[in-house]
Scaffold this active site. Structure first.
Site, short mmCIF file in Angstrom:
data_model
loop_
_atom_site.label_atom_id
_atom_site.label_comp_id
_atom_site.label_asym_id
_atom_site.label_seq_id
_atom_site.Cartn_x
_atom_site.Cartn_y
_atom_site.Cartn_z
N HIS B 80 0.84 -1.20 0.00
CA HIS B 80 0.00 0.00 0.00
C HIS B 80 0.87 1.25 0.00
O HIS B 80 0.69 2.14 -0.83
CB HIS B 80 -0.93 0.00 1.21
N ASP B 109 6.72 20.85 -27.28
CA ASP B 109 6.87 19.54 -26.63
C ASP B 109 7.91 19.72 -25.53
O ASP B 109 8.37 20.81 -25.28
CB ASP B 109 7.29 18.46 -27.64
N TRP B 144 7.26 0.13 3.72
CA TRP B 144 7.67 0.81 2.50
C TRP B 144 9.09 1.36 2.63
O TRP B 144 9.73 1.68 1.64
CB TRP B 144 6.70 1.92 2.12
N SER B 174 13.08 5.61 -14.19
CA SER B 174 12.00 6.37 -14.82
C SER B 174 11.91 7.79 -14.25
O SER B 174 11.85 8.77 -14.99
CB SER B 174 10.68 5.63 -14.60
N SER B 175 11.94 7.89 -12.91
CA SER B 175 11.81 9.21 -12.28
C SER B 175 12.98 10.10 -12.66
O SER B 175 12.80 11.30 -12.93
CB SER B 175 11.77 9.08 -10.76
N HIS B 258 13.13 12.09 2.97
CA HIS B 258 12.47 13.35 3.28
C HIS B 258 12.32 14.26 2.08
O HIS B 258 11.23 14.79 1.85
CB HIS B 258 13.06 14.08 4.48
N GLU B 260 11.83 13.21 -0.71
CA GLU B 260 10.73 12.52 -1.40
C GLU B 260 9.37 13.05 -0.93
O GLU B 260 8.44 13.19 -1.72
CB GLU B 260 10.84 11.00 -1.16
N TYR B 262 8.68 16.00 -0.15
CA TYR B 262 8.42 17.25 -0.88
C TYR B 262 8.23 16.98 -2.37
O TYR B 262 7.54 17.74 -3.06
CB TYR B 262 9.54 18.26 -0.61
N SER B 273 -1.86 26.44 -6.46
CA SER B 273 -1.46 27.82 -6.73
C SER B 273 -1.95 28.30 -8.10
O SER B 273 -1.96 29.50 -8.37
CB SER B 273 0.07 27.96 -6.68
N HIS B 307 14.75 13.61 11.59
CA HIS B 307 13.56 13.64 12.46
C HIS B 307 12.72 12.38 12.26
O HIS B 307 11.80 12.14 13.03
CB HIS B 307 12.74 14.93 12.27
N HIS B 308 13.05 11.59 11.23
CA HIS B 308 12.42 10.27 11.12
C HIS B 308 13.10 9.26 12.03
O HIS B 308 12.68 8.11 12.10
CB HIS B 308 12.49 9.77 9.68
N THR B 333 6.32 26.79 4.63
CA THR B 333 5.05 26.12 4.38
C THR B 333 3.90 26.99 4.88
O THR B 333 2.90 27.18 4.19
CB THR B 333 5.02 24.75 5.08
N LYS B 336 3.25 29.92 2.59
CA LYS B 336 2.44 29.56 1.42
C LYS B 336 0.96 29.51 1.78
O LYS B 336 0.12 30.00 1.04
CB LYS B 336 2.86 28.18 0.90
N ARG B 455 1.40 0.96 14.82
CA ARG B 455 1.11 0.73 13.40
C ARG B 455 1.78 -0.56 12.97
O ARG B 455 2.62 -1.11 13.67
CB ARG B 455 1.59 1.91 12.57
#
Lengths: 201, 605
Positions: B80, B109, B144, B174-175, B258, B260, B262, B273, B307-308, B333, B336, B455
């Site tokens: 998931h 293009d 994950w 790919s990314s 991290h 990631e 963002y 926006s 912080h993780h 943040t 914004k 969890r």
């Protein structure tokens, strides 16, 4: 808005861009930025794990500084021949382009050959990929660098083939320039690896 | 493929080209068609990820439930998370990058159309490969983030982790390819006059995201390389017995992980926006500040990864440093959020579905942001780590945030992509059901989390105070399913028989609204010259619209090519050969080389 417009076989030159810089070259610089993080992570891991081994062989027991200094010198010289290949291509010197490209590729192959010799030697000295931390971090880091050099060598021989068939005229010097960017980058990475692994033990 | 008789002038995305055959889709290099492929594929993966979530919630509805086995439960939550992040949210964002960015910056293009096709095919094959694991001996089951040394051969002997690690490597290719492409496209293919500070905010956020991708993905590539070496060759990168430190994985993973976060949220911020000013009939409040905040978030995203890892015990200095940087990143943040609110302030707000989703995004993202700031404090975080409180937080940020932002984009740009409007009434139902359902689902998780429910555990004992709230969460998920079904019905109906629309149904300010819907293959008959951040809101907009749609001469478009798909197939076979054996790997290598060389020497003009 279905407008049938004739399609021209456009000349082989790049479209004008917002910055005036070639898109292909910009893509390649971005790629090299990404590569910095790739090698940065590999090198950082090597440094973090340095000195944590409880079993040998340790770096000072296997590394042969004079030999690797020589192959590092060979790789550095290949950057010079790469520059000469690009200069020759930009001046429309077909034989010079092919010659210097071949010289660069041969120097690169010498370096890779040296690495194969070195790896074999280390292996018989007891340094195994599956052995201690020095073994796995050293082989994976320098192995990835060697793979990069090998890909560069294939790329250079491809360009060499184009050059001798006259398919690398002045207008296509960007093809050589981009291969050069890659080659110089791989070279610079080796300076960092050589300094951090071999010289500062 | 050397022919340059591409049918210029045939609009893509219409019924005729949908029927034009699979081959034209396989060989297409048109950014708009690739955008559609990305969107449809990613939405299907989103449904698979949603199904996995549904099974998880059914299992947790009652204490000591036996709906799924503990092993399968582990596979479900791992897949998931992996699916939603890498196969749903990222490629859904990529679908907007593809379709919208060239239109917004006034280009015909992307800079490298064939590389763009290559990105899509690698993504598709990587996603299929990852999901094949369910049928070939069990999916990955280590979470994950695949913490070492749970992922070692010793503790995960099956092929699940191999599928996961190899699949992520393939998806990384790919990314990366897509990110290189969009960096160059945005920097180099802007219309004349479109300075960087005249770019739409969505283009800006895409640029920042692309930079994050090219710098973050190599780090997880290296972490996964170590893991694959450990598992396939028997090295000791993560083996504590040999002196290695499994925390190395955590550092490498979160140094990627991290940024990631963002990568997932910045595109959604870019979308809202665009939507908020259009439906407030007001320019974005403080455009430069919004842009600089986005860039600042991009930079700061590199300085908060530990912080993780507060519960690892990195020591007071490291903990304090990462607590401070985490609180600091809340500032841009917050800036914004205030800019978005100020954009609506005093505007003629029109609550179309797209606007509702954008406003909903702000509300949900504030909630997710607030619980996020709570994690910045190490003592509080130690209480919350590995509880449902964290699950509540990430779902407010990623479902309430990223997915709501993406839905805002779908409702906003659907008419541009198809030439038809999504039904407004069903859209409103979708929005209200969705936002109520997501709060019913995820809000109780804050409480069960603070009560101590861990969890990633397949069940819980009765009488701990978790029972009622877990049941509420499960009911909420069924409501999310219904909301999503309403959207699917709306989508399928509107694609065929929705109300047709002109070039600009919303009165948008940016260049994509100057050209017909759906856009012709070449987008702009003449490339416009831009003098402002909102060219279509300037006094001379009608001249600009006339101008961009006037054909002045021959238009050169790149011919289609099947080599990118061939190269992608080769890479997928080569990588899967690590599991399936050399009879996959060797042909894969050859196909890849043939694909890449043919691609390189194929005339592209």
């Amino acid at each position: 808005m279905a407008v049938a417009a004739a399609v021209h076989p456009a000349p082989h030159e790049e479209h004008p861009t917002s910055t005036g810089l070639s898109s292909r070259k910009m893509l390649f610089w971005a790629f090299l930025g990404s590569e910095c993080m790739f090698f940065g992570s590999l090198i950082a891991t090597y440094l973090v794990y340095r000195g944590r081994d409880t079993v040998g062989p340790h770096p000072h027991e296997v590394l042969n500084i004079p030999f690797t200094s020589f192959s590092a010198f060979v790789l550095l010289m290949s950057s010079l021949t790469m520059v000469l290949a690009l200069a020759a291509c930009q001046h429309g010197d077909r034989r010079g382009t092919a010659g210097w490209l071949a010289a660069t590729a041969l120097l690169g192959m010498t370096f890779v050959g040296g690495q194969c010799y070195e790896f074999t030697h280390f292996f018989y000295d007891g340094l195994k990929l599956q052995g201690n931390l020095f073994g796995c971090t050293f082989y994976v880091l320098t192995g990835f660098h060697g793979t990069h050099v090998t890909i560069g060598v294939i790329w250079l021989w491809t360009l060499f083939t184009l050059a001798i068939r006259g398919k690398l005229p002045q207008e296509k010097s960007l093809d050589v320039e981009i291969a050069g960017l890659y080659w110089h980058f791989v070279d610079v990475v080796w300076i960092a690896i050589f300094t951090l692994i071999y010289l500062i033990q | 493929m050397a022919t340059t008789t591409a049918p210029v002038g045939v609009a893509t995305g219409t019924r005729t080209s949908f029927a034009a055959g699979v081959w034209s889709w396989i060989t297409t290099v048109d950014h708009k068609r690739i955008g559609v492929l990305y969107g449809v594929t990613a939405f299907l993966f989103f449904l698979i990820g949603g199904l996995e979530a549904l099974l998880i919630r059914i299992q947790l509805a009652r204490p000591e439930n036996t709906f799924v086995s503990p092993d399968f439960y582990n596979q479900l939550f791992t897949m998931h998370g992996t699916t939603m992040i890498f196969l749903a949210v990222m490629p859904l964002s990529a679908s907007f990058f593809n379709f919208i960015i060239p239109l917004q910056i006034g280009a015909r293009d992307v800079a490298f159309p064939r590389l763009n096709a290559f990105s899509y095919w690698v993504f598709l094959l990587g996603g299929i490969f990852l999901n094949l694991s369910f049928f070939l001996g069990g999916a990955p089951d280590t979470g994950w983030f695949g913490y070492s040394n749970l992922t070692s051969k010793q503790f995960s002997p099956g092929h699940g982790v191999d599928f996961w690690a190899i699949g992520l490597q393939v998806l990384g290719i790919s990314s990366l390819a897509a990110a290189f492409n969009f960096i160059v496209t945005i920097i180099n293919l802007r219309a004349p006059g479109m300075k960087l500070m005249r770019m739409p905010v969505f283009a800006w956020m895409t640029l920042v995201t692309a930079f994050l991708i090219i710098l973050a993905f190599p780090v997880i590539t290296v972490a996964l390389v170590f893991l694959l070496f450990d598992r396939f060759v028997g090295t000791n990168f993560y083996v504590p017995a040999s002196g290695a430190d499994p925390v190395l994985w955590q550092h490498l993973f979160w140094l990627f992980g991290h940024p990631e976060v963002y990568i997932l949220i910045l595109p959604a911020m870019g979308i809202v926006s665009e939507v908020l000013p259009t439906f407030s009939r007001k320019p974005l409040f403080g455009y430069p500040v919004v842009v600089y905040s986005g860039i600042f978030i991009g930079f700061m995203g590199w300085g908060v990864w530990s912080h993780h890892m507060f519960s690892v015990g990195l020591g007071p200095i490291a903990d304090s440093f990462f607590a401070l940087t985490t609180m600091l990143i809340a500032i841009p943040t917050g800036v914004k959020i205030f800019n978005w609110i100020a954009t609506m302030w005093g505007g003629r707000v029109e609550l179309k579905t797209a606007m509702l989703f954008a406003v909903g995004f702000i509300a949900m993202f504030i909630m997710g942001g607030l619980s996020g700031v709570m994690h910045a404090s190490p003592p509080a975080d130690l209480q919350q780590t590995d509880t449902y409180f964290v699950v509540a937080h990430i779902h407010y940020v990623l479902f309430g945030g990223a997915i709501m932002g993406i839905f805002a984009g779908i409702y906003y740009w659907f008419p541009k992509i198809t030439g038809r409007l999504l039904d407004e009434r069903l859209g409103q139902i979708h929005f209200w059901l969705n936002i109520i359902a997501l709060n019913v689902t995820f809000f109780p998780m804050h409480f069960v989390g603070l009560l101590g429910m861990p969890r990633r555990v397949y069940t819980y004992a009765p009488g701990l105070g978790f029972d009622t709230m877990n049941m509420i969460s499960t009911v909420g998920v069924f409501a999310i399913v219904i909301a999503t079904l309403v959207f699917i019905v709306n989508f399928l109906r509107s694609v065929r028989s929705g109300e047709t629309t002109g070039s600009d149904p919303w009165g948008g300010a940016t260049l994509e609204w100057a050209i017909p819907s759906p856009p012709p293959a070449y987008n702009f008959a003449s490339i416009p010259t831009v003098h402002s951040v909102h060219p279509l809101w300037e006094a001379d907009a009608s001249d600009l619209i006339k101008d961009v749609n006037r054909v002045r001469g021959p238009i050169h478009m790149p011919p289609s090519s099947y080599w990118p798909a061939v190269a992608a197939l080769g890479i997928a076979l080569l990588m899967s050969g690590m599991i399936f054996g050399w009879w996959f790997g060797i042909p894969g290598l050859l196909i890849m080389l043939v694909g890449l060389y043919s691609w390189a020497f194929e005339p592209c003009h």
